[in-house]
Structures are given as structure tokens and as C-alpha cells.
Write a protein that holds these residues in place. Structure first.
Motif, short mmCIF file in Angstrom:
data_model
loop_
_atom_site.label_atom_id
_atom_site.label_comp_id
_atom_site.label_asym_id
_atom_site.label_seq_id
_atom_site.Cartn_x
_atom_site.Cartn_y
_atom_site.Cartn_z
N GLY A 190 -59.69 -2.07 -71.97
CA GLY A 190 -60.01 -0.91 -71.14
C GLY A 190 -58.84 -0.41 -70.32
O GLY A 190 -58.79 0.76 -69.95
N ASP A 191 -57.90 -1.30 -70.01
CA ASP A 191 -56.76 -0.94 -69.17
C ASP A 191 -55.45 -0.81 -69.95
O ASP A 191 -54.47 -0.30 -69.43
CB ASP A 191 -56.56 -2.00 -68.07
CG ASP A 191 -57.78 -2.13 -67.18
OD1 ASP A 191 -58.39 -1.10 -66.87
OD2 ASP A 191 -58.12 -3.28 -66.83
N ALA A 192 -55.44 -1.30 -71.18
CA ALA A 192 -54.19 -1.37 -71.94
C ALA A 192 -53.73 0.00 -72.39
O ALA A 192 -54.53 0.92 -72.57
CB ALA A 192 -54.36 -2.29 -73.14
N ILE A 193 -52.43 0.12 -72.57
CA ILE A 193 -51.82 1.32 -73.12
C ILE A 193 -51.28 0.97 -74.49
O ILE A 193 -50.48 0.05 -74.62
CB ILE A 193 -50.68 1.83 -72.21
CG1 ILE A 193 -51.22 2.13 -70.81
CG2 ILE A 193 -50.00 3.05 -72.81
CD1 ILE A 193 -50.14 2.46 -69.81
N TYR A 194 -51.73 1.68 -75.51
CA TYR A 194 -51.25 1.43 -76.87
C TYR A 194 -50.63 2.72 -77.42
O TYR A 194 -51.12 3.81 -77.11
CB TYR A 194 -52.39 0.99 -77.79
CG TYR A 194 -53.07 -0.29 -77.38
CD1 TYR A 194 -52.35 -1.48 -77.25
CD2 TYR A 194 -54.43 -0.32 -77.12
CE1 TYR A 194 -52.98 -2.66 -76.87
CE2 TYR A 194 -55.08 -1.49 -76.74
CZ TYR A 194 -54.34 -2.65 -76.62
OH TYR A 194 -54.97 -3.83 -76.25
N PRO A 195 -49.59 2.59 -78.24
CA PRO A 195 -48.89 1.35 -78.56
C PRO A 195 -48.04 0.88 -77.38
O PRO A 195 -47.72 1.66 -76.47
CB PRO A 195 -48.00 1.73 -79.74
CG PRO A 195 -47.74 3.18 -79.55
CD PRO A 195 -48.99 3.74 -78.94
N ALA A 196 -47.70 -0.40 -77.42
CA ALA A 196 -46.89 -1.00 -76.36
C ALA A 196 -45.91 -1.98 -76.99
O ALA A 196 -45.99 -2.27 -78.19
CB ALA A 196 -47.78 -1.70 -75.34
N ILE A 197 -44.98 -2.47 -76.18
CA ILE A 197 -44.02 -3.47 -76.64
C ILE A 197 -44.08 -4.67 -75.71
O ILE A 197 -44.05 -4.52 -74.49
CB ILE A 197 -42.58 -2.92 -76.67
CG1 ILE A 197 -42.49 -1.68 -77.56
CG2 ILE A 197 -41.61 -3.99 -77.18
CD1 ILE A 197 -41.10 -1.11 -77.65
N LEU A 198 -44.19 -5.83 -76.30
CA LEU A 198 -44.12 -7.09 -75.55
C LEU A 198 -42.72 -7.66 -75.76
O LEU A 198 -42.29 -7.85 -76.91
CB LEU A 198 -45.19 -8.05 -76.09
CG LEU A 198 -45.56 -9.26 -75.24
CD1 LEU A 198 -46.10 -8.84 -73.88
CD2 LEU A 198 -46.59 -10.12 -75.98
N LYS A 199 -42.00 -7.90 -74.67
CA LYS A 199 -40.60 -8.34 -74.76
C LYS A 199 -40.39 -9.60 -73.93
O LYS A 199 -41.03 -9.77 -72.89
CB LYS A 199 -39.65 -7.27 -74.22
CG LYS A 199 -39.71 -5.92 -74.88
CD LYS A 199 -38.73 -4.97 -74.19
CE LYS A 199 -38.74 -3.59 -74.79
NZ LYS A 199 -37.80 -2.68 -74.08
N VAL A 200 -39.45 -10.42 -74.39
CA VAL A 200 -39.02 -11.53 -73.53
C VAL A 200 -38.24 -10.94 -72.36
O VAL A 200 -37.57 -9.91 -72.49
CB VAL A 200 -38.15 -12.54 -74.31
CG1 VAL A 200 -38.98 -13.24 -75.38
CG2 VAL A 200 -36.94 -11.86 -74.95
N ALA A 201 -38.34 -11.59 -71.20
CA ALA A 201 -37.69 -11.05 -70.00
C ALA A 201 -36.18 -11.21 -70.06
O ALA A 201 -35.45 -10.44 -69.42
CB ALA A 201 -38.25 -11.72 -68.75
N ARG A 202 -35.71 -12.21 -70.79
CA ARG A 202 -34.27 -12.44 -70.90
C ARG A 202 -33.86 -12.53 -72.37
O ARG A 202 -34.62 -12.98 -73.20
CB ARG A 202 -33.86 -13.73 -70.18
CG ARG A 202 -34.11 -13.70 -68.69
CD ARG A 202 -33.41 -14.85 -68.01
NE ARG A 202 -31.96 -14.79 -68.23
CZ ARG A 202 -31.10 -15.72 -67.82
NH1 ARG A 202 -31.57 -16.79 -67.19
NH2 ARG A 202 -29.82 -15.60 -68.04
N PHE A 203 -32.63 -12.08 -72.64
CA PHE A 203 -32.07 -12.08 -73.99
C PHE A 203 -32.92 -11.17 -74.90
O PHE A 203 -33.50 -10.20 -74.44
CB PHE A 203 -31.94 -13.50 -74.53
CG PHE A 203 -31.13 -14.40 -73.64
CD1 PHE A 203 -29.77 -14.23 -73.51
CD2 PHE A 203 -31.75 -15.40 -72.89
CE1 PHE A 203 -29.01 -15.04 -72.68
CE2 PHE A 203 -31.00 -16.22 -72.06
CZ PHE A 203 -29.63 -16.04 -71.95
#
Length: 230
Positions: free
Chosen positions: A89-102
């Protein structure tokens, strides 16, 4: 004046080598350990500062810094556990999940279009802090470099356009773009430099403003919008 380009792997050996040879030390790569720069700063001038590098090498800290400076960024959520992922209900698609470093050049990332893909991406990348952000379609990417001196003078250089292939930067063209785009990007960078200066005055040690100066900002443009991104 003697200038030496050191390519030793970061760590105690490189720190020991640099500590006995130079008055000023700098880095062209943001993933040098901040602790190494902090150790060097005890006996010489270090630019960028350890404080600035620690922000530039961590996507969450960087996004928060940029947002707090009043510069547009894509909506994002910090993800440390699967429960931090936005509900449907709150998500925005499409989205990207990324590691915080590197995780450069497309590594350490997962494009998500459903909550199931978000869960799968989390399982794939889990074990490190993550950032979940809206996927922003863009027409092109530009970058800009600026500097702020200890006395407060600011210099901002011409805008560049970055061309990628297979998620990897292949070519940068400079200068690029109409004057209106240059002015808008320069305003964003000036805000970042001034915000860094204010933060530096609140800290006990290194000046963030000068440290931010040796890097730049990558922005994605679409229509008349310009977002600062990483």
C-alpha cells in the motif's frame, strides 16, 4: 613540490607510508577507509576530509545529506531488516534496492516491481544496510564538480554529460548542456557546499565543505526536473 601518486592498497601499510612523506594528502576514490584519512589528518592536511569521505561512500548518509541541503532526491527508505521494506500500500514501483556501500556498475542492486521481488532482492543482498528508492526514468545523466576554499570562495566547473553502456560509465563529454541546466546544477552543488560548511562549523575537527569540494554530483534529468542521485 613533489607529487606522488600512491596506488598501495588502503590500510595500515599505506597509512604508514604516507604519514612519513607528505604535507598534504588527497584521494581520488571515495572508498578509501575514512579511518585511514582520519589517522593521516593528525599530522598533515587531508582533503577530502575523513568526515566527508565517510558520507560520500555511504548511500544512506549521502542521500540524507543531500536531502537536508534542500536538493531534490528520489524518495527513499532505509532498509536494515525485511520489515523495513514498504508494504504494497505504501510502496513505489518500480524501485531499486541497493547496498548502502560499494556496489558500483550495476552490482549490489535489484530492480523491484512487486513486494515479492522486494523480498527476493532483500534475501539476495541481506547482511548489509540497504536503501530502497524510487526508480526515476531519466533522459540523461550529468555530473558537476565544485570546490570551496577555507576562506569561503566557491568555484563551480562546467557541466558534463555521462554516457553509459550495460550500466557502466563509458564516456563523459564536457562541457555539456544549455546554460539553464548548468545554472540549475550549479545551484544544487552550491547548496551542498554551503550545507557542508555549516555542518563543519558544528564539528570538532575536519571541514566537510572542502572535502565535499573534491567530489561532485551526479544528476539525472527528465523534462524540466533534475535529481541528484547515486
Amino acid at each position: 613540490m613533489k607529487i606522488l601518486h600512491v596506488t598501495l592498497k588502503s590500510g595500515n601499510k599505506a597509512t604508514l607510508f604516507l604519514s612519513g612523506n607528505f604535507v598534504v594528502t588527497t584521494t581520488e576514490f571515495e572508498n578509501v577507509p575514512a579511518s585511514t584519512l582520519d589517522a593521516l589528518a593528525k599530522s598533515r592536511v587531508v582533503r577530502p576530509s575523513a568526515q566527508a569521505v565517510s558520507i560520500a561512500q555511504h548511500r544512506v548518509l549521502e542521500k540524507q545529506f543531500i536531502r537536508d541541503a534542500g536538493i531534490p532526491v528520489a524518495p527513499f527508505v532505509v532498509v536494515n531488516a525485511v520489515s523495513d521494506l514498504p508494504d504494497d500500500g505504501d510502496a513505489i514501483y518500480p524501485a531499486i534496492l541497493k547496498v548502502a556501500r560499494f556496489g558500483y556498475d550495476g552490482k549490489g542492486q535489484a530492480v523491484v516491481r512487486t513486494i515479492e521481488e522486494a523480498w527476493h532482492g532483500f534475501e539476495k543482498l541481506r547482511g548489509v544496510p540497504l536503501i530502497y528508492e524510487e526508480f526515476v526514468p531519466f533522459d540523461f545523466e550529468v555530473s558537476i564538480i565544485g570546490a570551496r576554499s577555507r576562506s569561503g570562495e566557491i568555484a563551480i566547473y562546467p557541466l558534463n554529460r555521462n554516457l553509459h553502456r550495460d550500466g557502466i560509465l563509458r564516456l563523459t563529454r564536457a562541457p555539456f548542456g544549455p546554460s539553464a541546466l548548468q545554472r540549475r546544477a550549479a545551484r544544487h552543488l552550491r547548496r551542498a557546499l554551503l550545507s557542508g560548511a555549516r555542518r563543519a562549523r558544528q564539528c570538532a575537527d575536519t571541514p566537510l565543505d572542502e572535502a565535499r569540494a573534491s567530489g561532485g554530483g551526479e544528476s539525472r534529468g527528465r523534462g524540466d526536473r533534475l535529481f541528484l542521485g547515486q
